[in-house]
Each structure stands twice: as C-alpha cells, then as structure tokens.
Design an enzyme around this catalytic site. Sequence first.
Site, PDB file in Angstrom:
ATOM      1  N   HIS A  75       0.862  -1.180   0.000  1.00  0.00           N
ATOM      2  CA  HIS A  75       0.000   0.000   0.000  1.00  0.00           C
ATOM      3  C   HIS A  75       0.900   1.232   0.000  1.00  0.00           C
ATOM      4  O   HIS A  75       1.933   1.242   0.653  1.00  0.00           O
ATOM      5  CB  HIS A  75      -0.899   0.014   1.251  1.00  0.00           C
ATOM      6  CG  HIS A  75      -0.143  -0.015   2.540  1.00  0.00           C
ATOM      7  ND1 HIS A  75      -0.260  -1.020   3.470  1.00  0.00           N
ATOM      8  CD2 HIS A  75       0.773   0.837   3.066  1.00  0.00           C
ATOM      9  CE1 HIS A  75       0.527  -0.779   4.490  1.00  0.00           C
ATOM     10  NE2 HIS A  75       1.177   0.338   4.278  1.00  0.00           N
TER      11      HIS A  75
ATOM     12  N   HIS B 178      -0.805   4.433   9.987  1.00  0.00           N
ATOM     13  CA  HIS B 178       0.284   5.394   9.729  1.00  0.00           C
ATOM     14  C   HIS B 178       0.022   6.717  10.423  1.00  0.00           C
ATOM     15  O   HIS B 178       0.285   7.784   9.864  1.00  0.00           O
ATOM     16  CB  HIS B 178       0.411   5.653   8.239  1.00  0.00           C
ATOM     17  CG  HIS B 178       0.697   4.445   7.411  1.00  0.00           C
ATOM     18  ND1 HIS B 178      -0.219   3.442   7.223  1.00  0.00           N
ATOM     19  CD2 HIS B 178       1.795   4.077   6.713  1.00  0.00           C
ATOM     20  CE1 HIS B 178       0.317   2.511   6.444  1.00  0.00           C
ATOM     21  NE2 HIS B 178       1.534   2.876   6.126  1.00  0.00           N
TER      22      HIS B 178
ATOM     23  N   HIS C 123      10.980  -1.171   1.375  1.00  0.00           N
ATOM     24  CA  HIS C 123      11.048   0.272   1.125  1.00  0.00           C
ATOM     25  C   HIS C 123      11.542   1.001   2.358  1.00  0.00           C
ATOM     26  O   HIS C 123      11.426   0.496   3.477  1.00  0.00           O
ATOM     27  CB  HIS C 123       9.729   0.855   0.633  1.00  0.00           C
ATOM     28  CG  HIS C 123       8.545   0.804   1.553  1.00  0.00           C
ATOM     29  ND1 HIS C 123       8.033  -0.356   2.075  1.00  0.00           N
ATOM     30  CD2 HIS C 123       7.733   1.785   2.018  1.00  0.00           C
ATOM     31  CE1 HIS C 123       6.953  -0.090   2.812  1.00  0.00           C
ATOM     32  NE2 HIS C 123       6.758   1.209   2.808  1.00  0.00           N
TER      33      HIS C 123
ATOM     34  N   GLU D 220       6.941  -3.808   7.373  1.00  0.00           N
ATOM     35  CA  GLU D 220       5.499  -4.055   7.198  1.00  0.00           C
ATOM     36  C   GLU D 220       5.201  -5.430   6.593  1.00  0.00           C
ATOM     37  O   GLU D 220       4.036  -5.844   6.565  1.00  0.00           O
ATOM     38  CB  GLU D 220       4.886  -2.976   6.288  1.00  0.00           C
ATOM     39  CG  GLU D 220       4.890  -1.584   6.878  1.00  0.00           C
ATOM     40  CD  GLU D 220       4.480  -0.521   5.851  1.00  0.00           C
ATOM     41  OE1 GLU D 220       4.402   0.650   6.232  1.00  0.00           O
ATOM     42  OE2 GLU D 220       4.257  -0.861   4.675  1.00  0.00           O
TER      43      GLU D 220
END
Lengths: 117, 280
Positions: free
Chosen positions: B12, B59, B193, B240
């Site tokens: 996402h 987040h 990432h 994640e």
Amino acid sequence: MSMVRQKRTIPGTSIFDGALARKGYALNKMCFSFNSADNRDAFSRDEDAYCDAYGLSDAQRAAIRGRDVLGLLAAGGNVYYLAKFAGILGLDVQDLGAAQTGMSKEAFKAMLMAAGD
Amino acid sequence: MAKILGGITTSHVPAIGRAIAGNLQNDPYWKPFFDGFPPVHDWLQKVRPDVAVVIYNDHGLNFFLDKMPTFAVGAAASYQNADEGWGIPTLPPYTGAPELSWHIINELVEREFDLTTCQEMLVDHAFSLPLKLLWPDDEYCPVHTVPVCINTVQYPLPSARRCYKMGKALGEAIASWDDDLRVVIIGSGGLSHQLDGERAGFMNKNFDLAFMESLIADPKWVTQYSNEDIVEKAGTQGVELLMWLATRAALPGPVRKVHANYHIPISNTAAGLMVMEVAG
C-alpha cells in the site's frame, strides 16, 4: 545493569524507539494534528504560533523552519507523522528522498527505477 | 463453521489513492501495478467471500504515540476512512462484523494475545486501498470487514515470530466461529522500502522475492530474523511485511499460490501482490 539496550547500527537508518519517541513527542504531536485540514491551514497562517502551541524544542523549531528532513528525524520526528508536514509543503516522498540523500529528485527517481533491474 | 478461503497480500502507498482518484490505472507508470489485479478479481468471483479480515499497519491516522497498541482489533459496526493530511479523496465507510470481531477478541485474549479493542477506529490507506483494489467497481466495499492493526510505528514492534503466532491464533479463532461465513484474510504492507534517513529509497528485490516464495513452502522462514534484521534487509518500512506473515499464518495448512505480481517502483516502494488459496 544498564538502562540502555545495545543498539545495532544500520547505515543511514534509525530505529524509532522509546528514546526517539520521547524526544520527538511534541514535534510528532504537531504533525499528527495535520490530519485535519483546519489545522494545516492554521499552521500555514502562522507557523511560529502553531509551533508554540505544541511546545516544540529549539531544534525542532529550527528544523521545521528550515524544511530540514534529516534535522526533523534527528529531533525525534517519525516519518509517518512527518509525511503529513511534507503534505502541507506539497512535497511527495521522492522529494523527501532526494532531500535526505542529497540527490536531485530526478536522480533519486532513477535510483528507484534501477532497483527493479 | 466459518471457512477461511485464502489470503491476499499487497503493498500500500498513499499515491495509489491519488492514482485511483485520477483514473491513472493505464498510465505507463501505474499500469504494471494495476495489471496485477484482474486475476485477483477472478479469484474473488470464484470464492465469493462474505468477510475480509484485514491485517494492516496504521500510519498515524487512528493511533498516536500517546497510546500505541501492539495489536489492535476493530469491533465496530462501521469504520470511517479520513483525510491523512494530504487531502486525497476519502473512500466510503466500511461495514464491520462486530460479532465476529468479538469472537476473535475473546479467542485471542484467551490464547494470551493481550489486544486493544476498538469500538471506534479510523482506517487509513493501508486498510482502504487494498479493498478498493480488490473491488474497484463497487462504490461501497461489498464484504464485511474486521480490521487487525499491528504496530510498525514505535519500537519495540512485535517480532516476526510473535506475528506468526498471532496470525495462527487469529486463523484458528475465525475457523471456530459458529456461522457459515466465507472469510478471506488480507495482509497490507511492504514489501521492501525506506522513506527516512540517508538510506531513503532502499529496496531489496532478491529479499522480497525470497520472502514471497517462503510464504508458500516454508512460511516460518522469515521468523529467523529480528525486526532489526528485517529493517536492514528490507528497509525501515519494509518491516510491514509482518502483515503478510500474519496473513499466511492465519491460513490453515498448506496453500497454493494462485497469483503473484511484483513491480518496482510504485512511489518509493517495491510493490508485491500474492493470492494464496487454502489447499484442500
């Protein structure tokens, strides 16, 4: 017995642990408030007054004023909250990446592309 | 009894929401990402789930550092999406499954997972975007939902080993629910990432591909690593991948890989997608 756990070093990377969470609390709380458009507008109208209201430290205030991403991280900023500050400035995560690595945005984006090869 | 059909795991990033809002699915930059989804739509047509249990990380929309739960389970009748700071159009509310939520909560606490229970919960892009990607043509998400949130903001995070155990207990809790619901587990996060620090932009294709394969044949593979090991290999936000791991662990027994896609980059992220069907 030491209260500080031995931390390992990962180059160019920091782990947002309890020490950073304490240090950055006011800064992150301010950035959390930017989920609201009204708060984003209030910040834009008077940055200093908004920073005052959240009790930012001098280092945090200087990093906000200077749009200094690495400075914000060093002052305890967490990237998930800082991203909301970046949104006010109209910066995307490639802008942030370029600012942190010292690359141009184009060079940073080329690096991202090259990771897929 | 409820039946777990399989798991769908996906990356996402907020920019997906912007791409959807701007109809950029066929834009050359976005096409390799969106082209991964039609086979998932076909699979969903075939298995017809009633409920999606969505394992994701918040987040900084619902949770702040004032109170940061390690594991949180939604128990609301509906969940609202909201502005996360960028003014991207929000998606319509999601229908909950509060009775199933409370069953999951009761069972997980019984199994020594000390949860936070949320009767109000804003859901951010990590929850809303996978559902929109899976059901793009429905204005309202057509399945009932149960959000399960894992902390990836403030360390200590739960270890991969712990997330695997939580996922396994979650799957067993769902399977013991006395209602003939058809359930799909969605894991939203990763893959490699890093947004912050001088190493920003870091990705690791070899590690990601090895991790994806491991979920099929050797699902505990990544539990050998500490979260700091995972950060080193997959980046600060690569951690994640814990959402994928917990999703796989919730699937009973062996799984069959129905579909996978992997593309670098979307935004600053290596985007993975996988559908795992429970075998037998």
